[in-house]
Design a protein around this motif. Structure first.
Motif, PDB file in Angstrom:
ATOM      1  N   ARG A  30       0.819  -1.212   0.000  1.00 51.51           N
ATOM      2  CA  ARG A  30       0.000   0.000   0.000  1.00 51.51           C
ATOM      3  C   ARG A  30       0.851   1.260   0.000  1.00 51.51           C
ATOM      4  O   ARG A  30       0.491   2.263  -0.627  1.00 51.51           O
ATOM      5  N   LEU A 106      -5.278  -5.137  -5.906  1.00 48.21           N
ATOM      6  CA  LEU A 106      -5.255  -3.694  -5.643  1.00 48.21           C
ATOM      7  C   LEU A 106      -5.026  -2.900  -6.914  1.00 48.21           C
ATOM      8  O   LEU A 106      -5.638  -1.834  -7.124  1.00 48.21           O
ATOM      9  N   ALA A 174     -10.112  -7.539   2.726  1.00 51.75           N
ATOM     10  CA  ALA A 174      -9.375  -6.276   2.683  1.00 51.75           C
ATOM     11  C   ALA A 174      -8.899  -5.963   1.271  1.00 51.75           C
ATOM     12  O   ALA A 174      -8.822  -4.789   0.887  1.00 51.75           O
ATOM     13  N   GLN A 175      -8.582  -6.992   0.480  1.00 52.50           N
ATOM     14  CA  GLN A 175      -8.110  -6.745  -0.883  1.00 52.50           C
ATOM     15  C   GLN A 175      -9.212  -6.167  -1.752  1.00 52.50           C
ATOM     16  O   GLN A 175      -8.987  -5.218  -2.504  1.00 52.50           O
ATOM     17  N   SER A 178     -10.007  -2.631  -0.529  1.00 55.31           N
ATOM     18  CA  SER A 178      -8.941  -1.704  -0.892  1.00 55.31           C
ATOM     19  C   SER A 178      -8.987  -1.343  -2.370  1.00 55.31           C
ATOM     20  O   SER A 178      -8.789  -0.193  -2.753  1.00 55.31           O
ATOM     21  N   ASP A 201      -7.491  -2.830   7.910  1.00 52.92           N
ATOM     22  CA  ASP A 201      -7.789  -1.430   7.569  1.00 52.92           C
ATOM     23  C   ASP A 201      -6.540  -0.632   7.224  1.00 52.92           C
ATOM     24  O   ASP A 201      -6.506   0.578   7.394  1.00 52.92           O
ATOM     25  N   THR A 203      -5.363   0.188   4.318  1.00 54.20           N
ATOM     26  CA  THR A 203      -5.615   1.164   3.256  1.00 54.20           C
ATOM     27  C   THR A 203      -6.287   2.405   3.826  1.00 54.20           C
ATOM     28  O   THR A 203      -5.894   3.541   3.497  1.00 54.20           O
ATOM     29  N   GLU A 204      -7.283   2.219   4.670  1.00 54.02           N
ATOM     30  CA  GLU A 204      -7.978   3.362   5.261  1.00 54.02           C
ATOM     31  C   GLU A 204      -7.011   4.215   6.090  1.00 54.02           C
ATOM     32  O   GLU A 204      -7.020   5.452   6.004  1.00 54.02           O
TER      33      GLU A 204
END
Length: 445
Positions: A30, A106, A174-175, A178, A201, A203-204
């Protein structure tokens, strides 16, 4: 084929001291992607994981955002902009994701909004078996033009104008989340994602760190981002990967007399499910010196060997430790008694291998009993590892779990096909050797 011969730790020996593990793989991916989107093709990232998976992401970011020649303006979208067929030349930019599911999924979100550009994402034989429609389908709802090969790679993307929308995910991933957030940065309007359970989390947190606010429900199940949005590049410090640390934390819990600390370890609450399992089982551990750097909490975790009980994994806990399940299965087999039941983990079937089947096969070959479920495992306690020869099946986490099994075995374990470990933990063998000299060696199979 590269293999390991892992000998049991000599009687009276234990794992003691303080160590570090390589940078977190999820955060490393990320950091490179968001930096590239922010115009930093060669960003300042401390403790970036130098694994094969992360290298694949770095090379793709260079091709897509920087041209890879070093002489262009930073982050210029034109330096490697693929030409459309009408302009002549090759219409598609070929991008190799290697074995990395995180990279391909992603980047599907990133590339979907690159208007006027065409891309083809592909990878190795293992990656070509992994499902991609779970990402492609919700991206199409935003206007993305994506083609898969019967739901799997290669994936062809034609960049389009995207529109923010509401997406309800059927599986906490999550992938997928994201990919949608990264597409949402380039979309017009608000992109809202709701999941059945919280997931990682990273990415967030990193979007907020890069100056783009992410709204959330407070329970981690719903997030939203408003686009189009611009990222402000910032230096990133990557903590140690708790998924890599898990092998040593479990080894320390299993080997009598051990007391091992791992410092600079990522302690994001969406990733610390293994510590919840330690609590449930009665494994002795503690965390110290917790601080937040680059938006991510980190600290030192120490584990002390001792007796522990059976434990369960289910529900919202699963996304918080999905990658640790192989080595937690080994822990469960050594509990003082009872039955450990892991369920709601059908996602394991579509990892680098079918991990449910692979765990059962590997454990059976080294003298452990495990029963498979469609969505998990049932593992009787009170067992010990005999030893034997096993194959990782090209799965890095299976290979490292088998190595830990070798340390606590009676006869030693030979682990075949271990080159895959470079995807997440370069230097694993050397790290084991530093803690326990003479117990692991590379051999040719």
């Amino acid at each position: 084929m590269k293999c390991w011969r892992v000998r049991p730790l000599p009687g009276g020996s234990a794992l003691r001291g303080t160590m570090r593990v390589p940078g977190d793989k999820s955060i490393s991916h990320r950091a490179l992607i968001l930096s590239g989107m922010a115009g930093e093709v060669e960003p300042e990232i401390e403790n970036l994981l130098e694994s094969e998976d992360v290298k694949a992401t770095r090379e793709i970011i260079r091709k897509v955002f920087g041209g890879g020649t070093g002489g262009e303006e930073k982050g210029s979208a034109e330096t490697q902009k693929p030409k459309n067929a009408a302009e002549g030349g090759d219409p598609v930019l070929e991008l190799d994701c290697g074995n990395s599911g995180t990279t391909i999924r992603l980047m599907m979100g990133v590339l979907s909004g690159r208007k006027g550009c065409c891309f083809r994402l592909d990878g190795d034989a293992s990656l070509r078996r992994r499902p991609m429609e779970r990402v492609a389908a919700p991206l199409r709802k935003m206007g993305a033009c994506i083609e898969t090969n019967e739901g799997r790679p290669p994936v062809r993307i034609e960049g389009r104008e995207l529109i923010g929308t509401r997406v309800q995910l059927s599986v906490a991933s999550a992938q997928v989340k994201s990919a949608l957030l990264l597409a949402g940065l380039q979309a017009t309007g608000t992109t809202e994602i709701t999941s059945p359970a919280p997931s990682r989390d990273h990415t967030e947190r990193m979007l907020n760190y890069f100056g783009v606010p992410v709204e959330g429900s407070g329970n981690g199940r719903a997030v939203a981002v408003r686009g189009p949005a611009s990222l402000a590049p910032r230096p990133v410090s990557v903590p140690g990967d708790i998924s890599s640390a898990a092998f040593f934390l479990v080894a320390a819990a299993l080997i009598p007399g051990s007391e091992l600390s791992i410092e600079n370890l990522g302690l994001n609450p969406t990733r610390t499910g293994i510590l919840d399992c330690f609590d449930a089982a009665g494994v002795s551990w503690e965390a110290q010196g917790i601080e937040t750097v680059s938006g991510e909490p980190r600290g030192k975790v120490s584990v002390r060997a001792g007796e522990f009980s059976a434990f369960g994994i289910a529900g919202d806990l699963v996304p918080r430790l999905i990658d640790e399940i192989p080595v937690l299965a080994l822990l469960a087999a050594h509990s003082a008694g009872g039955l450990s039941v892991f369920r709601d983990a059908a996602e394991l079937r579509v990892k680098e291998s079918d991990r449910i089947a692979r765990i059962a096969e590997v454990f059976g070959r080294i003298g452990l009993v495990v029963r498979t479920r469609d969505d998990g495992l049932e593992i009787p306690g009170g067992q010990s590892v005999r030893g034997g020869t096993v194959s990782s099946g090209g799965d890095h986490r299976i290979a490292m779990t088998a190595a830990v099994a070798g340390l606590v075995s009676r006869e030693g374990v030979i682990v075949e096909d271990v080159a895959c470990v470079e995807t997440s933990f370069p230097g694993f063998q050397e790290t084991v050797e530093r803690l326990a000299p003479g117990v692991i060696e590379a051999i040719e199979g």
